[in-house]
Scaffold this motif. Structure first.
Motif, short mmCIF file in Angstrom:
data_model
loop_
_atom_site.label_atom_id
_atom_site.label_comp_id
_atom_site.label_asym_id
_atom_site.label_seq_id
_atom_site.Cartn_x
_atom_site.Cartn_y
_atom_site.Cartn_z
N GLY A 42 0.67 -1.18 -0.19
CA GLY A 42 0.25 -0.10 0.08
C GLY A 42 0.85 1.27 0.03
N GLN A 43 1.99 1.36 0.78
CA GLN A 43 2.89 2.41 0.89
C GLN A 43 3.54 2.67 -0.61
OE1 GLN A 43 3.10 4.50 3.30
NE2 GLN A 43 4.90 5.87 2.78
N ARG A 48 3.75 5.62 -5.99
CA ARG A 48 3.72 5.54 -7.30
C ARG A 48 2.53 6.40 -7.64
NH1 ARG A 48 8.07 4.50 -9.90
NH2 ARG A 48 9.18 2.60 -9.44
N GLY A 49 1.70 6.87 -6.74
CA GLY A 49 0.66 7.90 -7.09
C GLY A 49 -0.60 7.22 -7.50
N TRP A 50 -0.71 5.68 -7.14
CA TRP A 50 -2.06 5.23 -7.30
C TRP A 50 -2.84 5.22 -6.12
CZ3 TRP A 50 1.71 -0.07 -8.27
CH2 TRP A 50 2.10 0.36 -9.50
N LEU A 51 -2.31 5.79 -5.20
CA LEU A 51 -3.20 6.14 -3.91
C LEU A 51 -2.93 7.64 -3.58
CD1 LEU A 51 -2.83 2.98 -1.56
CD2 LEU A 51 -4.85 3.80 -3.12
N PRO A 52 -3.66 8.43 -2.85
CA PRO A 52 -3.41 9.78 -2.63
C PRO A 52 -2.14 9.79 -1.83
CG PRO A 52 -5.71 9.29 -2.29
CD PRO A 52 -5.03 7.81 -2.68
N ALA A 53 -1.10 10.71 -2.21
CA ALA A 53 -0.13 10.71 -1.45
C ALA A 53 -0.19 11.98 -0.39
CB ALA A 53 1.23 11.11 -2.24
N SER A 58 -0.44 7.52 4.68
CA SER A 58 0.73 6.58 4.94
C SER A 58 0.50 6.24 6.44
CB SER A 58 1.94 7.50 4.85
OG SER A 58 2.90 6.59 5.18
N LEU A 59 -0.20 7.19 7.40
CA LEU A 59 -0.27 6.80 8.68
C LEU A 59 -1.68 5.80 8.77
CD1 LEU A 59 0.01 7.49 11.66
CD2 LEU A 59 -1.59 9.42 11.48
N PHE A 60 -2.49 6.14 7.92
CA PHE A 60 -3.60 5.22 7.85
C PHE A 60 -3.42 3.94 7.27
CE2 PHE A 60 -7.08 3.05 5.03
CZ PHE A 60 -7.97 3.08 6.01
#
Length: 201
Positions: A42-43, A48-53, A58-60
């Motif tokens: 997930g990180q 890679r920009g596939w999840l909101p950066a 990251s904490l989630f």
């Protein structure tokens, strides 16, 4: 001399007992490898920009994995307390519990140093190799108290994996390699221990 011999006989007996009786902490290691391996993926997806950066994302990812693991580990401990597996399992459990505390303390130290240095990124690349080193120590202790030779290979693989992750420092691919290492060096050995425990009652 007799005291030394008694200690050697005790360790030999402990190893032989462990060889006949399965380690019962495999499920905890299975879930640790699975959950933190998925968190690492997930990180990587975030980088890679596939999840909101964002720091919140990251904490989630990591807090969510840690919270879920804490719940599962608590349930597993209630259902199968360390005392049910004899001395071998109590020693192995104590070793892994100490390693878990050491990992948390190490991460806290890294966070404090990064805060004081005002730069977290260089320190972040140390986390994955260090955690694999801790795993290597845990597997080495498990191999010693249980007499299971294949766990020594897992321990050695953990140390080698830590060196490989260090080589990948600074690259997003370190996260994928870390996930693969957790799957191979925690989840799969944990699954093997779970199956052995079921087969032996």
């Amino acid at each position: 001399m007799s005291t030394l011999q008694n200690e050697l006989d005790y360790l030999k007996g402990l190893a032989e007992s462990g060889a006949r009786g399965p380690l019962r902490n495999g499920s905890t290691l299975f879930w640790a490898g699975l959950l933190y391996g998925l968190a690492s993926i997930g990180q990587y997806a975030m980088m890679r920009g596939w999840l909101p950066a964002s720091g919140l994302m990251s904490l989630f990812i990591w807090f969510g994995a840690s919270l879920l693991f804490a719940v599962i580990a608590t349930v597993l401990r209630i259902n199968c307390p360390p005392s049910t597996g004899g001395k071998t399992n109590r020693y192995a459990y104590s070793a892994w519990a100490a390693i878990g505390i050491a990992i948390v303390a190490f991460i806290a130290c890294v966070a404090i140093i990064a805060y004081r240095m005002h730069d977290f990124e260089p320190m972040s690349y140390l986390l994955a190799p260090a955690i694999l080193i801790f795993y290597g120590i845990g597997w080495a202790v498990s191999a010693l108290v249980s007499g299971k030779g294949w766990l020594r290979l897992v321990s050695f693989g953990s140390f080698l994996g830590a060196l490989g992750l260090a080589v990948l420092a600074g690259a997003p691919e370190q996260l994928l390699a870390y996930a693969a290492a957790l799957f191979v060096l925690a989840m799969l050995p944990g699954l093997a221990l779970m199956r052995e425990a079921r087969q032996n009652g």
